[in-house]
Design an enzyme around this catalytic site. Sequence first.
Site, PDB file in Angstrom:
ATOM      1  N   ASP A  80     -27.297  17.909  -6.253  1.00 38.33           N
ATOM      2  CA  ASP A  80     -27.856  18.916  -6.755  1.00 38.33           C
ATOM      3  C   ASP A  80     -26.671  20.155  -7.066  1.00 38.33           C
ATOM      4  O   ASP A  80     -25.348  19.809  -7.300  1.00 38.33           O
ATOM      5  CB  ASP A  80     -28.927  19.725  -6.189  1.00 38.33           C
ATOM      6  CG  ASP A  80     -29.119  20.954  -6.310  1.00 38.33           C
ATOM      7  OD1 ASP A  80     -29.008  21.177  -7.971  1.00 38.33           O
ATOM      8  OD2 ASP A  80     -30.952  20.492  -5.848  1.00 38.33           O
TER       9      ASP A  80
HETATM   10  C1  NOJ Z   1     -30.454  23.702  -8.588  1.00 37.20           C
HETATM   11  C2  NOJ Z   1     -32.079  23.239  -7.791  1.00 37.20           C
HETATM   12  O1  NOJ Z   1     -32.263  22.933  -6.591  1.00 37.20           O
HETATM   13  C3  NOJ Z   1     -32.206  21.833  -8.703  1.00 37.20           C
HETATM   14  O2  NOJ Z   1     -33.905  21.651  -8.335  1.00 37.20           O
HETATM   15  C4  NOJ Z   1     -32.830  22.270 -10.509  1.00 37.20           C
HETATM   16  O3  NOJ Z   1     -32.599  20.510 -10.533  1.00 37.20           O
HETATM   17  C5  NOJ Z   1     -30.503  22.058 -10.646  1.00 37.20           C
HETATM   18  N1  NOJ Z   1     -30.256  23.101  -9.727  1.00 37.20           N
HETATM   19  C6  NOJ Z   1     -29.936  22.347 -12.089  1.00 37.20           C
HETATM   20  O4  NOJ Z   1     -30.568  23.682 -12.427  1.00 37.20           O
END
Ligand code: NOJ
Length: 767
Positions: A292
């Site tokens: 993430d």
């Molecule tokens: C953080 C989020 O937790 C995740 O769900 C998302 O896909 C990513 N950022 C990318 O934007």
Amino acid sequence: MKKCFSILKAVLLSAFVISSYSASAQTHAGDAKMNAFVSNLMSKMTLDEKIGQLNLVTAGGQSKTGSVVNEGVEGKIKSGAIGGIFGIYGTKYIGTAQDLAVKNSRLHIPLIFGLDVIHGHRTIFPIPLGMSASWDMGLIEKSARIAAEEATAEGINWVFSPMVDIARDARWGRISEGSGEDPWLGSQVAKAMVHGYQGSNMKNADAVMACVKHFALYGGAEAGREYNTVDMSLIKMYQDYLPPYKAAVDAGAGSFMSSFNTVNGVPATANQWLLTDLLRKQWGFKGFVVSDYTAVNELSSHGLGDLQQVSALALKAGLDMDMVGEGFLTTLKKSLKEGKVTQAEIDLACRRVLEAKYKLGLFDNPNKSINADREKRDELTDDNRKFARQIAEHSFVLLKNQGQTLPLKKSGTIALVGPLADNHLEMLGTWVIAGDPNKSVSVKEGIRNVAGDNVKVLYARGSNITDDSLLSSRSYFFGQKQPMDGRAPQVMIDEAVETAKKADVIVAVVGESANMSGESSSRSDINIPESQRDLLKALAKTGKPLVIVLFNGRPLTLTWEDKHASAILDAWAPGTEAGNAIADVLFGNYNPAGKITATFPRSVGQIPIYYNHKNTGRPFDGNGPAKFKSDYIDISNDPLYPFGYGLSYTTFNYSGVKLNKTSLKGNETLTASVTVTNTGKYAGEEVVQLYISDPVASISRSVKELKNYQKISLQPGEKKEVVFNITTNDLKFYDNQLKYDWEAGKFIVQIGTNSSDIHVASVQWDK
Ligand code: NOJ
């Protein structure tokens, strides 16, 4: 572009003729070709180029969900230091970036383009929690298919969805992005979404690779506080939280995203047990894992060491791609020199990323989805809007309908009030990157479209969404602000009350703004914001029938509303066609049939609250003395609305449960049936739910578990026998050695309209 494609082919494909593979049914021959292709390519790559493939960067914008944004992206693409980009869309931007990679980088390796396409791309569907309330896997799969068609028309080939985290805590804002609290239902949704996104063949120009997130257990954050620690027993993990991820693997998901939290004490992003032993070795996952947003860097805050150390740990654990933080890019070479990672570990991660690009057909045609004609033609089409209206209607849940207040008559006067009634901005819900709120249908517009000329609509805003400046500032970001009505709250309420007095019925459109739920939107108070509750209280005093149309990204505490409103229609955040879909249901063009997939508590103090809890040694069922029982002294244990609950404009009568046998042996099949009769005046759909409980076992089992359901449609007076086949697979569970099996004994089969309102029959099942 054709020329560039042929150069790429000449350089990379040398001996291989790329024909049309079916990625969905990868044969061994297909795997062998892919392996040989990737090996050949990797034999030409430098260490830097290999590490570059592990680097995922963002261009910022609405995909900025951390404090860092990458810099120098253009130069890095040219030098082969980037494997993929997320956060941009549109053939113009993606085409430019892809050109830089395939024309200017040494080996012309295409980039992969990711985006948070969560519930639609241009045409926005209900938030996932709402879609799950439809209990309609066909519609859910189609929503993902349309999202893939629209996203690929703008060059996207990878979506950060489905989010399959089980969540039992409504304080957690991201409960809105998933399918609620149940592992079995969550698994069905996970499968449907993966199939919808990836289609029959990921090489197709309209297919995207799914990225299942957040692996794992993110929904178990302590106290529902965003990014908080997760700590749970292995049994709970296996039984209740892991099944949807596993279902996504079985459905062929191409990639996974690791979660921010710890799993068994080790942060997921550096958790070898999770990313390698469980995901790959036990479950057989063949794709790649991306972190993430800056989650590799955040391992340092988790206490695992400096950036070099945590990057090495993450790679060794089985993480293949590093999102935004560039820990891999800046430290792996050094770690290799110092013997902290091996060449084989870097190669393996690089291979997995290249394989994903191969499976997507990007080596055949890096621009397969960069097609300006499709971009113009396939976005927000009439058909897509029609579907958005349909799935929104199916997602709505009728929580209360006293005295058949709904459906409304298509005559008379309606007082339409509330800060969400004449509003476009909040219709789409959280996590909408490319959806345009200005293209959404407001409730006011929808009512005008559907009600006909005999309905007079009087409008008053009544309140702001919230007058609390902290809540307001935290629930609007990316430069947006709550559009405020500058009048004093009481002036707005008085106007709404005067309006209500002139009407036959009040329709109050109230609730949460889109970003009061979603990422980084945990709440400790899950009421409708106070400014709107004050409005509702004043409206209720008029004595006019009060219909609440509720916007919410999570279960809310609605005890006051349940007591004082005549009807409550939960609309979640319905998407582009919000107003039309709501009006269709308010006026009875569609009879609501949604059922909630997350329990609605009476009070935030009951959280976590979920239907498939354990019995405890001192259960309290509401009867007899409560002292020394598992309960509260100030509130009942019962939720306000149980899992699976939802009303209809019609009524359904259930017969008792009929079993074909009451004692079985081994692998026999049990059939359990009920007869459901539509006893009301309207045609309607009903989600008939099957639960099983296992009252005596080697471990303490949940009081009941959902095992199946059928969604049926009945005309007034019509009846149907609903038959479920039950096998020993439905009886299996993880024991305290994590052995997955069933144990002989008594089982209670329960069928009903929700998890609390059920009919039961017992059976003895021996080995
Ligand atoms: C953080 C989020 O937790 C995740 O769900 C998302 O896909 C990513 N950022 C990318 O934007």
